[in-house]
Every structure is written in C-alpha cells, then in structure tokens.
Scaffold this motif. Structure first.
Motif, short mmCIF file in Angstrom:
data_model
loop_
_atom_site.label_atom_id
_atom_site.label_comp_id
_atom_site.label_asym_id
_atom_site.label_seq_id
_atom_site.Cartn_x
_atom_site.Cartn_y
_atom_site.Cartn_z
N ARG A 201 0.82 -1.20 0.00
CA ARG A 201 0.00 0.00 0.00
C ARG A 201 0.86 1.26 0.00
O ARG A 201 0.53 2.25 -0.64
N ILE A 202 1.96 1.22 0.73
CA ILE A 202 2.87 2.36 0.73
C ILE A 202 3.43 2.55 -0.68
O ILE A 202 3.45 3.67 -1.21
N ALA A 203 3.86 1.47 -1.31
CA ALA A 203 4.47 1.55 -2.64
C ALA A 203 3.53 2.18 -3.66
O ALA A 203 3.96 2.96 -4.51
N THR A 204 2.24 1.87 -3.55
CA THR A 204 1.29 2.44 -4.52
C THR A 204 1.12 3.94 -4.35
O THR A 204 0.62 4.61 -5.24
N ARG A 205 1.51 4.46 -3.19
CA ARG A 205 1.37 5.89 -2.92
C ARG A 205 2.62 6.69 -3.27
O ARG A 205 2.62 7.91 -3.13
N LEU A 206 3.67 6.02 -3.69
CA LEU A 206 4.94 6.70 -3.96
C LEU A 206 5.07 7.02 -5.44
O LEU A 206 4.72 6.21 -6.29
N GLU A 207 5.58 8.19 -5.73
CA GLU A 207 5.80 8.62 -7.12
C GLU A 207 7.27 8.42 -7.47
O GLU A 207 8.01 9.38 -7.72
N ILE A 208 7.67 7.16 -7.47
CA ILE A 208 9.04 6.78 -7.82
C ILE A 208 8.93 5.80 -8.98
O ILE A 208 8.32 4.73 -8.83
N GLU A 209 9.49 6.16 -10.12
CA GLU A 209 9.30 5.35 -11.32
C GLU A 209 10.01 4.01 -11.26
O GLU A 209 9.44 2.99 -11.64
N ASP A 210 11.25 3.98 -10.82
CA ASP A 210 12.01 2.74 -10.77
C ASP A 210 11.40 1.79 -9.73
O ASP A 210 11.32 2.13 -8.54
N ALA A 211 10.97 0.63 -10.17
CA ALA A 211 10.25 -0.31 -9.29
C ALA A 211 11.10 -0.78 -8.12
O ALA A 211 10.60 -0.89 -7.00
N ASP A 212 12.38 -1.07 -8.36
CA ASP A 212 13.24 -1.53 -7.28
C ASP A 212 13.44 -0.43 -6.24
O ASP A 212 13.39 -0.68 -5.03
N ARG A 213 13.64 0.78 -6.70
CA ARG A 213 13.81 1.92 -5.79
C ARG A 213 12.52 2.19 -5.02
O ARG A 213 12.54 2.49 -3.83
N ARG A 214 11.37 2.09 -5.70
CA ARG A 214 10.07 2.28 -5.05
C ARG A 214 9.86 1.22 -3.97
O ARG A 214 9.41 1.52 -2.87
N ASP A 215 10.21 -0.04 -4.27
CA ASP A 215 10.06 -1.11 -3.29
C ASP A 215 10.96 -0.87 -2.08
O ASP A 215 10.53 -1.03 -0.93
N LEU A 216 12.20 -0.48 -2.33
CA LEU A 216 13.12 -0.18 -1.23
C LEU A 216 12.59 0.99 -0.41
O LEU A 216 12.62 0.96 0.83
N ALA A 217 12.10 2.02 -1.07
CA ALA A 217 11.55 3.18 -0.36
C ALA A 217 10.35 2.76 0.49
O ALA A 217 10.23 3.17 1.65
N ALA A 218 9.47 1.93 -0.06
CA ALA A 218 8.29 1.49 0.69
C ALA A 218 8.70 0.69 1.92
O ALA A 218 8.15 0.90 3.01
N ARG A 219 9.66 -0.23 1.77
CA ARG A 219 10.11 -1.01 2.92
C ARG A 219 10.80 -0.13 3.96
O ARG A 219 10.61 -0.32 5.17
N THR A 220 11.58 0.85 3.50
CA THR A 220 12.26 1.76 4.42
C THR A 220 11.25 2.65 5.15
O THR A 220 11.36 2.86 6.37
#
Length: 183
Positions: A125-144
């Motif tokens: 749910r966090i990942a879907t709210r982030l405006e980060i194009e790179d999927a790996d970076r978005r996933d890392l950002a969501a987990r962080t």
C-alpha cells in the motif's frame, strides 16, 4: 423465522468482543474463558466457533489487520495521507496494534506468516502511494518507510510521538528516495 441481517452472528460478536478485550486489557492475557465471560457465552460456544484458542486469536488478529488495512485504504491519495492515517489508527487502536506487531507470536499461538503477510500488505500500500518510477527503488523506499513508521510507532507515549515529528521524520526519509541522484 426471519433474522435481521444487520445483527452480527455469534462468531462475529465474539471477534468484536475479543477486539474490545484486547483494546481494554491488551493481547497478552486474552483467553477463551475471559472472552466467554465478557460475551456472556460458554467456552464450548467459543470452541465450536473457532476450534481452539489459536483459531480465536487468529480470527481477532485477522480482523485487527483488516481494520488497519481499511484505514490505510480509506486515506486520501499520497503517502503523507497514508502515513497520517496509520498514525491515527495506532492512536485509536493501540491494543489491536499491540496484538498485530508487539506481542510475540508464539505467546498467542500464531504462525509467523500472519504478521509477514500483513507487513507485505502494508508495504504494498505504501508503494502504490509513492511517485518513484524505478520499481526496485520504489520497493526499497516502501520497505524503508514502513520500517521508519514502525520504529516511530514504538515511541508512542514518549515526547517523540506526535504527529508533527512523525510526519517530519517520514518526509525526511522519503526525500532521500525522491531527491535527484548526483554522479
């Protein structure tokens, strides 16, 4: 004989009653006997609906998880709104939060997968709210961000636990993932 469909069935009443007990007394001492007494039911009634204490606790855990995820889903668009919804939900449902994340799972006879699945659902749910194009970076950002939210939540009751500090810490964490890369 007709039944009122708005009246919860016995199983639903017991799950709701379990959530009330968790909210009032915490999850550590939730027992079939205490819930039966609070619900004015017999222990046999609870065993017939849930099989055993583990079945009862898992049903209460799953309901608490559904309520947390529902609060996140109901938040307006954007990560800051989701984080604020998380903060408010924890404040409102501290006992349920304790069951979900603070109680050792072996103490309440739950498998590790129930918590792992919940964390994965929150991170998604966090990942879907982030405006980060790179999927790996978005996933890392969501987990962080989840880790930061969870860590800050552990501070509730201290001077560090207020919505402004919570939001500022998350914004600083998020900015590390959204800042332009140099070099």
């Amino acid at each position: 004989m007709s039944s009122d469909s708005s009246t919860p069935d016995v199983r639903e009443q017991l799950v709701r009653g379990g959530l009330v007990l968790v909210a009032q007394e915490g999850p550590a001492d939730l027992s079939v006997r205490r819930l039966a007494k609070a619900a004015d039911r017999t222990t046999m009634c609870i065993y017939s609906k849930f099989g055993n204490r583990s079945g009862l606790i898992e049903a209460i855990y799953q309901r608490a998880a559904q309520e947390l995820l529902g609060a996140l889903d109901a938040a307006p668009p954007g990560f800051p709104a989701l984080a604020a919804a998380y903060h408010r939900h924890v404040e409102r449902a501290a006992g349920a939060y304790a069951l979900l994340f603070e109680q050792p799972l072996e103490a309440v006879d739950l498998e590790r997968a129930v918590r792992t699945d919940l964390i994965a659902a929150i991170v998604a749910r966090i990942a879907t709210r982030l405006e980060i194009e790179d999927a790996d970076r978005r996933d890392l950002a969501a987990r962080t961000l989840w880790s930061t939210m969870h860590g800050l939540t552990a501070l509730r009751g201290s001077d560090a636990w207020d919505e402004a500090s919570f939001s500022a810490a998350l914004a600083a964490t998020l900015s590390g993932f959204t800042a332009s890369r140099v070099g």
